[in-house]
Structures are given as C-alpha cells and as structure tokens.
Scaffold this motif. Structure first.
Motif: not given
Length: 255
Positions: A16, A20, A57-58, A63
């Motif tokens: 992650v 990011e 999670q992203l 995102l």
C-alpha cells in the motif's frame, strides 16, 4: 519512557505504501492499468493474498478502481478538482483563459526555478528527451502531436521540481487545457512562423534548465507564457472584429 514495542510491517501495508508513493509522485497516473495479479505479485515479491489485501485497502481509499473484465486501474483522483458547472463557466468567459495563463506563468516559473536547482540529472535528461521529440516533429505539420509534446515538456519540468502538491495541481490544469475548456493549444501551431517561435522559446527554457540557471529558466518560462497570452488575446480580438464585420456585411446585403 516514550518507547513502544516495534512490530514488523505487514507485507500488504508495505505494498500500500509503495503504490501510494507512486501515485503521489505522479508515476502511476489516473487511468493507468496495473499489471495482472500474478505478474504484480512477482514484481513486488509478495504473495497473491497479500497483494489482494493491499489492493482492497487502496480501493477503499479510492486510489484504485476495479473494472470487471478489464483489470485494476489508478482512480481518477483529479476528477473532482473542478466541478462541471465551474468548467462550463470558465469556457463561457474569455477572461478566465487569461487568468488561467497567469496562474500557469506563476506556477510554472516557480517549477522551472526549482527544477534547475533541485532536479536530478535524470530529471533533466527526461526534459531533454521530450524536447528532442519536439524538434523532430516541428516540420511535420502535425498540430495535435506538437500540442501533446508541448504539454509533456511542461509537465516534465513540474515533475522535476519535486513538489507533489504542485505536480497534482498542474496536472489538473493540463486536464482542463486538454479538454479545451480554455482554448485549444492547436491554435498556437496553425502557422509555421508561430511554430518556429514556440520551438525557440522552448529551446530557451531547455537550455537554461540544462545549465541549471534557475533565474534564466524562470524568465524563459514567463516569456513563453507571456507570448501565448498575447497570441490568445489577439485571437479573441480578431474573433470579435470578425463578428462585427459580419454584422456590417449582413446589414449591407439586406439594406
């Protein structure tokens, strides 16, 4: 004491953080498709379950976005920078285009100054490579390709400034330009004389950056965008004059 036990970072968390960082630095751009799961897991050196956890999670953070049957893509994080109503308002008023160019002049002048001081040799090599492409298409009478390379050249300078806030702000600015909200850059490439002038202006920017002349790079960017502003104002004035002339002709023909 202010110390706490150190716990090892989960592999999915490391993934992650890496994705990011790539999005933040503008390396993974909106709409970019990620490699297939197996290939990406191998590149990252993690298991597929860890990769799936990271992607989830992203996606939750907006995102990344999954398209059924197509894959996983970087989300359009710039999509809400300007509302459709505001973009339409910009497009209806000529003064918005002049304000847009003034904003670009200030921001890109600063970006060029920072790029000359802080950009790595590789950053400058990227800028130089784009400029070489600009030179190669100058005589091919291809306004669309020239316009695309023009935008790429300016974005490469912003990227070399290594300011992530400026990077994403200017990328949103170019999205407005590409969409024709303010004016079509192709207008600037209609006449061979203008194309030659624009190429020489970009050469001045390029040469100042290669010499790491921060003040010179900023001045060259400002001179270039001043020229663009004057050309745009001339175009707007010519269109107004043409409208008046057509009204006069219509009056004479009907009178």
């Amino acid at each position: 004491m202010p110390f706490r036990p150190v716990s090892p970072e989960k592999l999915s968390t490391a993934v992650v953080r890496q994705v990011e960082e790539l999005i933040l630095r503008g390396i993974l751009q909106p709409g970019k498709r990620l490699p297939p799961e197996r290939e990406l897991a191998e590149r990252l050196g993690v298991s597929r379950p860890s990769l799936r956890d990271a992607i989830a999670q992203l996606q939750e953070a907006s995102l990344l976005t999954a398209k059924p049957g197509a894959g996983v893509f970087v989300a359009d994080v710039l999509g809400s920078a300007f509302s459709p109503a505001l973009m339409a308002l910009f497009a209806r008023h000529d003064e918005a285009a002049i304000d847009y160019l003034a904003f670009r002049r200030d921001m890109e002048g600063l970006a060029a100054e920072r790029a000359a001081r802080l950009g790595s040799d590789t950053d400058l090599a990227v800028i130089s490579a784009v400029f070489t492409k600009m030179e190669s298409v100058d005589d091919n009478n291809n306004p669309e390709e020239q316009a695309a390379l023009d935008a790429q050249f300016h974005m490469a300078i912003t990227e070399a400034s290594h300011n992530v806030v400026m990077l994403h702000m200017m990328r949103s600015m170019y999205e407005l330009l590409r969409g024709g909200v303010f004016y079509h850059r192709q207008i600037m490439f209609k006449q061979q004389t203008k194309r030659a002038v624009l190429l020489e202006q970009h050469r001045m920017i390029h040469d100042a950056l290669m010499a790491r002349d921060a003040a010179g790079a900023r001045a060259a960017v400002e001179a270039h965008l001043n020229y663009v502003e004057r050309a745009l104002m001339d175009q707007q004035r010519a269109e107004r004059h043409e409208n008046v002339a057509r009204q006069r002709l219509d009056h004479e023909l009907k009178g």
